[in-house]
Design a protein around this motif. Sequence first.
Motif, PDB file in Angstrom:
ATOM      1  N   ALA A 255     -11.601   7.004   0.669  1.00  0.00           N
ATOM      2  CA  ALA A 255     -11.252   8.169   1.484  1.00  0.00           C
ATOM      3  C   ALA A 255      -9.917   7.997   2.198  1.00  0.00           C
ATOM      4  CB  ALA A 255     -12.363   8.451   2.498  1.00  0.00           C
ATOM      5  N   GLY A 256      -9.650   6.796   2.705  1.00  0.00           N
ATOM      6  CA  GLY A 256      -8.404   6.575   3.436  1.00  0.00           C
ATOM      7  C   GLY A 256      -7.179   6.844   2.589  1.00  0.00           C
ATOM      8  N   GLU A 257      -7.198   6.421   1.332  1.00  0.00           N
ATOM      9  CA  GLU A 257      -6.071   6.667   0.434  1.00  0.00           C
ATOM     10  C   GLU A 257      -6.049   8.130  -0.028  1.00  0.00           C
ATOM     11  OE1 GLU A 257      -6.253   2.961   1.408  1.00  0.00           O
ATOM     12  OE2 GLU A 257      -7.916   3.551   0.080  1.00  0.00           O
ATOM     13  N   ALA A 258      -7.241   8.733  -0.171  1.00  0.00           N
ATOM     14  CA  ALA A 258      -7.304  10.128  -0.606  1.00  0.00           C
ATOM     15  C   ALA A 258      -6.603  11.047   0.383  1.00  0.00           C
ATOM     16  CB  ALA A 258      -8.761  10.551  -0.783  1.00  0.00           C
ATOM     17  N   GLN A 259      -6.737  10.750   1.661  1.00  0.00           N
ATOM     18  CA  GLN A 259      -6.103  11.580   2.676  1.00  0.00           C
ATOM     19  C   GLN A 259      -4.587  11.625   2.523  1.00  0.00           C
ATOM     20  OE1 GLN A 259      -7.570   9.763   6.245  1.00  0.00           O
ATOM     21  NE2 GLN A 259      -9.434  11.007   6.294  1.00  0.00           N
ATOM     22  N   GLU A 260      -4.019  10.571   1.956  1.00  0.00           N
ATOM     23  CA  GLU A 260      -2.562  10.479   1.876  1.00  0.00           C
ATOM     24  C   GLU A 260      -1.981  11.021   0.574  1.00  0.00           C
ATOM     25  OE1 GLU A 260      -0.630   7.113   3.577  1.00  0.00           O
ATOM     26  OE2 GLU A 260      -2.530   6.271   4.290  1.00  0.00           O
ATOM     27  N   ILE A 261      -2.843  11.393  -0.378  1.00  0.00           N
ATOM     28  CA  ILE A 261      -2.327  11.983  -1.617  1.00  0.00           C
ATOM     29  C   ILE A 261      -2.926  13.353  -1.892  1.00  0.00           C
ATOM     30  CG2 ILE A 261      -1.963   9.682  -2.640  1.00  0.00           C
ATOM     31  CD1 ILE A 261      -4.392  10.348  -4.458  1.00  0.00           C
ATOM     32  N   VAL A 262      -3.704  13.871  -0.905  1.00  0.00           N
ATOM     33  CA  VAL A 262      -4.413  15.120  -1.135  1.00  0.00           C
ATOM     34  C   VAL A 262      -3.468  16.269  -1.448  1.00  0.00           C
ATOM     35  CG1 VAL A 262      -4.518  15.633   1.341  1.00  0.00           C
ATOM     36  CG2 VAL A 262      -6.158  16.694  -0.213  1.00  0.00           C
ATOM     37  N   GLU A 263      -2.308  16.327  -0.814  1.00  0.00           N
ATOM     38  CA  GLU A 263      -1.381  17.424  -1.068  1.00  0.00           C
ATOM     39  C   GLU A 263      -0.843  17.375  -2.498  1.00  0.00           C
ATOM     40  OE1 GLU A 263      -1.018  20.009   0.810  1.00  0.00           O
ATOM     41  OE2 GLU A 263      -2.434  19.084   2.211  1.00  0.00           O
ATOM     42  N   SER A 264      -0.598  16.171  -3.006  1.00  0.00           N
ATOM     43  CA  SER A 264      -0.138  16.042  -4.393  1.00  0.00           C
ATOM     44  C   SER A 264      -1.221  16.493  -5.362  1.00  0.00           C
ATOM     45  CB  SER A 264       0.239  14.582  -4.688  1.00  0.00           C
ATOM     46  OG  SER A 264       1.308  14.160  -3.871  1.00  0.00           O
TER      47      SER A 264
ATOM     48  N   ARG B 228       0.838  -1.199   0.000  1.00  0.00           N
ATOM     49  CA  ARG B 228       0.000   0.000   0.000  1.00  0.00           C
ATOM     50  C   ARG B 228       0.874   1.250   0.000  1.00  0.00           C
ATOM     51  NH1 ARG B 228      -2.128   3.537   3.758  1.00  0.00           N
ATOM     52  NH2 ARG B 228      -4.220   4.385   3.281  1.00  0.00           N
ATOM     53  N   ALA B 229       1.926   1.260   0.793  1.00  0.00           N
ATOM     54  CA  ALA B 229       2.816   2.419   0.855  1.00  0.00           C
ATOM     55  C   ALA B 229       3.441   2.691  -0.505  1.00  0.00           C
ATOM     56  CB  ALA B 229       3.898   2.207   1.910  1.00  0.00           C
ATOM     57  N   ALA B 230       3.848   1.624  -1.206  1.00  0.00           N
ATOM     58  CA  ALA B 230       4.458   1.785  -2.532  1.00  0.00           C
ATOM     59  C   ALA B 230       3.433   2.277  -3.550  1.00  0.00           C
ATOM     60  CB  ALA B 230       5.081   0.467  -2.991  1.00  0.00           C
ATOM     61  N   VAL B 231       2.188   1.807  -3.434  1.00  0.00           N
ATOM     62  CA  VAL B 231       1.123   2.271  -4.326  1.00  0.00           C
ATOM     63  C   VAL B 231       0.905   3.772  -4.161  1.00  0.00           C
ATOM     64  CG1 VAL B 231      -1.363   2.178  -4.754  1.00  0.00           C
ATOM     65  CG2 VAL B 231      -0.071   0.057  -4.494  1.00  0.00           C
ATOM     66  N   LEU B 232       0.809   4.219  -2.913  1.00  0.00           N
ATOM     67  CA  LEU B 232       0.568   5.639  -2.652  1.00  0.00           C
ATOM     68  C   LEU B 232       1.754   6.493  -3.091  1.00  0.00           C
ATOM     69  CD1 LEU B 232      -1.159   5.303   0.823  1.00  0.00           C
ATOM     70  CD2 LEU B 232      -2.236   5.898  -1.345  1.00  0.00           C
ATOM     71  N   GLU B 233       2.971   5.980  -2.911  1.00  0.00           N
ATOM     72  CA  GLU B 233       4.141   6.732  -3.360  1.00  0.00           C
ATOM     73  C   GLU B 233       4.167   6.843  -4.877  1.00  0.00           C
ATOM     74  OE1 GLU B 233       7.331   9.076  -3.333  1.00  0.00           O
ATOM     75  OE2 GLU B 233       6.148   8.454  -1.583  1.00  0.00           O
ATOM     76  N   ALA B 234       3.803   5.766  -5.572  1.00  0.00           N
ATOM     77  CA  ALA B 234       3.723   5.816  -7.036  1.00  0.00           C
ATOM     78  C   ALA B 234       2.686   6.828  -7.489  1.00  0.00           C
ATOM     79  CB  ALA B 234       3.389   4.420  -7.592  1.00  0.00           C
ATOM     80  N   CYS B 235       1.545   6.881  -6.798  1.00  0.00           N
ATOM     81  CA  CYS B 235       0.504   7.854  -7.147  1.00  0.00           C
ATOM     82  C   CYS B 235       0.996   9.275  -6.937  1.00  0.00           C
ATOM     83  CB  CYS B 235      -0.749   7.602  -6.318  1.00  0.00           C
ATOM     84  SG  CYS B 235      -1.627   6.081  -6.740  1.00  0.00           S
ATOM     85  N   ARG B 236       1.635   9.522  -5.808  1.00  0.00           N
ATOM     86  CA  ARG B 236       2.141  10.868  -5.544  1.00  0.00           C
ATOM     87  C   ARG B 236       3.168  11.290  -6.586  1.00  0.00           C
ATOM     88  NH1 ARG B 236       1.454   9.239   0.112  1.00  0.00           N
ATOM     89  NH2 ARG B 236       3.493   8.222   0.060  1.00  0.00           N
ATOM     90  N   THR B 237       4.026  10.351  -6.987  1.00  0.00           N
ATOM     91  CA  THR B 237       5.046  10.654  -7.989  1.00  0.00           C
ATOM     92  C   THR B 237       4.423  11.004  -9.332  1.00  0.00           C
ATOM     93  OG1 THR B 237       6.651   9.204  -6.897  1.00  0.00           O
ATOM     94  CG2 THR B 237       7.051   9.732  -9.208  1.00  0.00           C
ATOM     95  N   LEU B 238       3.458  10.203  -9.776  1.00  0.00           N
ATOM     96  CA  LEU B 238       2.811  10.462 -11.066  1.00  0.00           C
ATOM     97  C   LEU B 238       2.031  11.771 -11.042  1.00  0.00           C
ATOM     98  CD1 LEU B 238       3.653   7.539 -11.696  1.00  0.00           C
ATOM     99  CD2 LEU B 238       1.425   7.211 -12.759  1.00  0.00           C
ATOM    100  N   ILE B 239       1.306  12.023  -9.972  1.00  0.00           N
ATOM    101  CA  ILE B 239       0.518  13.253  -9.885  1.00  0.00           C
ATOM    102  C   ILE B 239       1.434  14.472  -9.855  1.00  0.00           C
ATOM    103  CG2 ILE B 239      -1.083  14.561  -8.432  1.00  0.00           C
ATOM    104  CD1 ILE B 239      -2.246  11.826  -7.559  1.00  0.00           C
ATOM    105  N   ALA B 240       2.568  14.343  -9.168  1.00  0.00           N
ATOM    106  CA  ALA B 240       3.517  15.461  -9.101  1.00  0.00           C
ATOM    107  C   ALA B 240       4.077  15.801 -10.476  1.00  0.00           C
ATOM    108  CB  ALA B 240       4.651  15.132  -8.137  1.00  0.00           C
ATOM    109  N   GLY B 241       4.132  14.816 -11.363  1.00  0.00           N
ATOM    110  CA  GLY B 241       4.654  15.058 -12.706  1.00  0.00           C
ATOM    111  C   GLY B 241       3.593  15.327 -13.748  1.00  0.00           C
ATOM    112  N   ALA B 242       2.332  15.358 -13.338  1.00  0.00           N
ATOM    113  CA  ALA B 242       1.236  15.571 -14.290  1.00  0.00           C
ATOM    114  C   ALA B 242       1.328  16.963 -14.914  1.00  0.00           C
ATOM    115  CB  ALA B 242      -0.108  15.397 -13.594  1.00  0.00           C
TER     116      ALA B 242
END
Length: 209
Positions: free
Chosen positions: A65-74, A41-55
């Motif tokens: 909702a639980g996963e959304a809380q961890e990528i909201v800043e990205s 799960r941690a690797a999934v969220l990190e991959a999402c943050r990385t891709l969103i940061a490069g969008a």
Amino acid sequence: PDELVARLRRRYNEPLDLLEVALPELVAPVATPEVLAVGSRAAVLEACRTLIAGAEREVSISLWAGEAQEIVESVRGAHERGVQIYGMLYASGEPIDLPGSWLAHSYQEIVAGRIHGRLLTLVVDRDEVVVAHLPTGGEAVAVRTRNPALVLVTQEYLHHDRVLQSAQQKIGFDEWDRWWQADADLRTIILGESMEASPSAPVDALPPE
């Protein structure tokens, strides 16, 4: 005649034999986009943050909702850069403050029961995807890829889910529920065979008596 045949055979066969050896060395193999396994799960969220940061243009995402809380800043950072955000949030209670265009999924309990967990689906710039299954018990199973076929299928899934949710809101959920609950095939597709047969399925997900 024998000399003529031999001479013609040398004239045509020798160049063909040479080409048979030389041509494969001149042709570069076509690279197939990798499908990378993501194992937690941690690797999934990190991959999402990385891709969103490069969008650069567009982010389409569907998650709980639980996963959304961890990528909201990205997501907020991408929105501030002018990236279009299209989201589907599976949540009950107070919605998370997420920028962009979001819809709340109205059947999260049914989906969670059908797939025995949660899904996270992300497409960035219609170029790269992360698709993850976060099971109720056990570790996350996910892939990250630029494979055009998988990108297209994922993008279409997100589009159809969004259109379907919008249609449900326009029609009204009472009318929508009466419609699909009355159709045996739709009932099985929406609930899943195991849930439809289970007495523990959500009461509001079952057809009226």
